[in-house]
Scaffold this motif. Sequence first.
Motif, mmCIF file in Angstrom:
data_model
loop_
_atom_site.group_PDB
_atom_site.id
_atom_site.type_symbol
_atom_site.label_atom_id
_atom_site.label_comp_id
_atom_site.label_asym_id
_atom_site.label_seq_id
_atom_site.Cartn_x
_atom_site.Cartn_y
_atom_site.Cartn_z
ATOM 1 N N ILE A 64 0.846 -1.181 0.000
ATOM 2 C CA ILE A 64 0.000 0.000 0.000
ATOM 3 C C ILE A 64 0.886 1.236 0.000
ATOM 4 N N ASP A 65 0.385 2.290 -0.608
ATOM 5 C CA ASP A 65 1.094 3.563 -0.594
ATOM 6 C C ASP A 65 0.675 4.308 0.665
ATOM 7 N N PRO A 66 1.542 4.409 1.687
ATOM 8 C CA PRO A 66 1.130 5.043 2.948
ATOM 9 C C PRO A 66 0.802 6.514 2.801
ATOM 10 N N ALA A 67 1.345 7.154 1.772
ATOM 11 C CA ALA A 67 1.067 8.587 1.581
ATOM 12 C C ALA A 67 -0.341 8.826 1.044
ATOM 13 N N MET A 68 -0.988 7.765 0.538
ATOM 14 C CA MET A 68 -2.303 7.921 -0.073
ATOM 15 C C MET A 68 -3.421 7.353 0.790
ATOM 16 N N THR A 69 -3.162 7.058 2.052
ATOM 17 C CA THR A 69 -4.182 6.488 2.913
ATOM 18 C C THR A 69 -4.360 7.343 4.154
ATOM 19 N N LEU A 70 -5.503 7.161 4.793
ATOM 20 C CA LEU A 70 -5.782 7.895 6.016
ATOM 21 C C LEU A 70 -4.987 7.324 7.179
ATOM 22 N N PRO A 71 -4.487 8.171 8.077
ATOM 23 C CA PRO A 71 -3.884 7.662 9.298
ATOM 24 C C PRO A 71 -4.976 7.080 10.188
ATOM 25 N N PRO A 72 -4.608 6.344 11.242
ATOM 26 C CA PRO A 72 -5.632 5.793 12.131
ATOM 27 C C PRO A 72 -6.534 6.895 12.683
ATOM 28 N N ILE A 73 -7.852 6.656 12.616
ATOM 29 C CA ILE A 73 -8.832 7.634 13.087
ATOM 30 C C ILE A 73 -9.715 6.964 14.134
ATOM 31 N N ARG A 74 -9.959 7.663 15.237
ATOM 32 C CA ARG A 74 -10.825 7.138 16.280
ATOM 33 C C ARG A 74 -12.034 8.063 16.406
ATOM 34 N N PHE A 75 -13.180 7.597 15.923
ATOM 35 C CA PHE A 75 -14.404 8.376 16.004
ATOM 36 C C PHE A 75 -15.187 7.989 17.252
ATOM 37 N N THR A 76 -15.854 8.980 17.875
ATOM 38 C CA THR A 76 -16.834 8.658 18.897
ATOM 39 C C THR A 76 -18.130 8.252 18.193
ATOM 40 N N ALA A 77 -19.067 7.685 18.952
ATOM 41 C CA ALA A 77 -20.347 7.290 18.357
ATOM 42 C C ALA A 77 -21.079 8.510 17.815
ATOM 43 N N GLU A 78 -20.981 9.650 18.531
ATOM 44 C CA GLU A 78 -21.650 10.873 18.073
ATOM 45 C C GLU A 78 -21.010 11.389 16.783
ATOM 46 N N GLU A 79 -19.685 11.360 16.693
ATOM 47 C CA GLU A 79 -18.996 11.806 15.481
ATOM 48 C C GLU A 79 -19.339 10.908 14.298
ATOM 49 N N ALA A 80 -19.411 9.609 14.545
ATOM 50 C CA ALA A 80 -19.759 8.677 13.476
ATOM 51 C C ALA A 80 -21.172 8.938 12.972
ATOM 52 N N SER A 81 -22.106 9.210 13.884
ATOM 53 C CA SER A 81 -23.484 9.513 13.485
ATOM 54 C C SER A 81 -23.537 10.810 12.692
ATOM 55 N N ALA A 82 -22.749 11.809 13.116
ATOM 56 C CA ALA A 82 -22.716 13.086 12.395
ATOM 57 C C ALA A 82 -22.202 12.895 10.971
ATOM 58 N N LEU A 83 -21.213 12.039 10.801
ATOM 59 C CA LEU A 83 -20.679 11.780 9.465
ATOM 60 C C LEU A 83 -21.719 11.093 8.587
ATOM 61 N N VAL A 84 -22.466 10.163 9.162
ATOM 62 C CA VAL A 84 -23.514 9.482 8.397
ATOM 63 C C VAL A 84 -24.552 10.492 7.919
ATOM 64 N N ALA A 85 -24.980 11.394 8.804
ATOM 65 C CA ALA A 85 -25.967 12.399 8.422
ATOM 66 C C ALA A 85 -25.427 13.321 7.334
ATOM 67 N N ALA A 86 -24.156 13.715 7.457
ATOM 68 C CA ALA A 86 -23.552 14.599 6.456
ATOM 69 C C ALA A 86 -23.419 13.892 5.113
ATOM 70 N N LEU A 87 -23.038 12.630 5.127
ATOM 71 C CA LEU A 87 -22.902 11.876 3.877
ATOM 72 C C LEU A 87 -24.259 11.662 3.223
ATOM 73 N N ALA A 88 -25.292 11.453 4.036
ATOM 74 C CA ALA A 88 -26.632 11.263 3.480
ATOM 75 C C ALA A 88 -27.127 12.525 2.805
ATOM 76 N N ALA A 89 -26.728 13.692 3.340
ATOM 77 C CA ALA A 89 -27.156 14.962 2.744
ATOM 78 C C ALA A 89 -26.531 15.167 1.380
ATOM 79 N N ALA A 90 -25.370 14.560 1.157
ATOM 80 C CA ALA A 90 -24.702 14.670 -0.147
ATOM 81 C C ALA A 90 -25.262 13.593 -1.071
ATOM 82 N N ASP A 91 -26.512 13.761 -1.494
ATOM 83 C CA ASP A 91 -27.149 12.756 -2.338
ATOM 84 C C ASP A 91 -26.627 12.846 -3.771
#
Length: 250
Positions: A64-91
């Motif tokens: 894998i190309d490490p420069a082209m991937t995300l570093p480890p990310i730790r989301f809280t449950a609230e942050e994960a839910s917020a991302l789902v709502a934001a992604l859903a808005a981008a229909d």
Amino acid sequence: MIRTPRLYALVEELRAAAPRPLTVAALAARFEVSTRTVQRDLQALMEAGVPVRAVTGRGGGWAIDPAMTLPPIRFTAEEASALVAALAAADASAPYAGAVRTASQKIAASMTGPASTAAQQLATRIVALPARTAESVRTAVERALTEGTVLLLSYVDASGQESERAVEPAGLLTADGKWYLIAWCRTRRAGRGFRLDRVTAATPTREKAPPHELSALLHGSAAAGAQQPGALASLTPTPRHPRRPPAPRP
């Protein structure tokens, strides 16, 4: 190990070894699954846009190309839910909707534990009406904005009048769930907003468009008070102010 956490762990295993490749057999042993399962997982990562690749020859395997991937990310449950709502808005009618789908797959692969559970549960409780903006129009607008080129539009205004326009794109405005292309209209010789679901056809050109300040084109319009969404503030580079030369000594 269930699949989503395993995909995330697989990416991190390849990242830790990069640029050295790892064999399928070694990965299968590491995660205690079959080599066939690892092959399927690697294929799923490739389809999601993760930059994994097969390395042939002696000492080959998967890397894998490490420069082209995300570093480890730790989301809280609230942050994960917020991302789902934001992604859903981008229909599908929103600009860059295709890229949003692949980005969401990468984000989902990085979620584990309560964050993954919260995201999955919320995702099952969100629905959307079909998009009205043609994919060809959205793609043409994306290309013109990215490449900074003139765009040819067939546009139907609020009164139903259709016209042909050559425009110089400046940016995007979102309001009340609608998306607008803000551009300098060569026909009207002024800044105009074109609602994307009223664009019946869009053709990109190779002609470079002069740069336009988005705020300048919005000045004096109903959208003059539009501001950058707060969620995007961290993505905007802080302007650098030139250092003043020291004052001359008397």
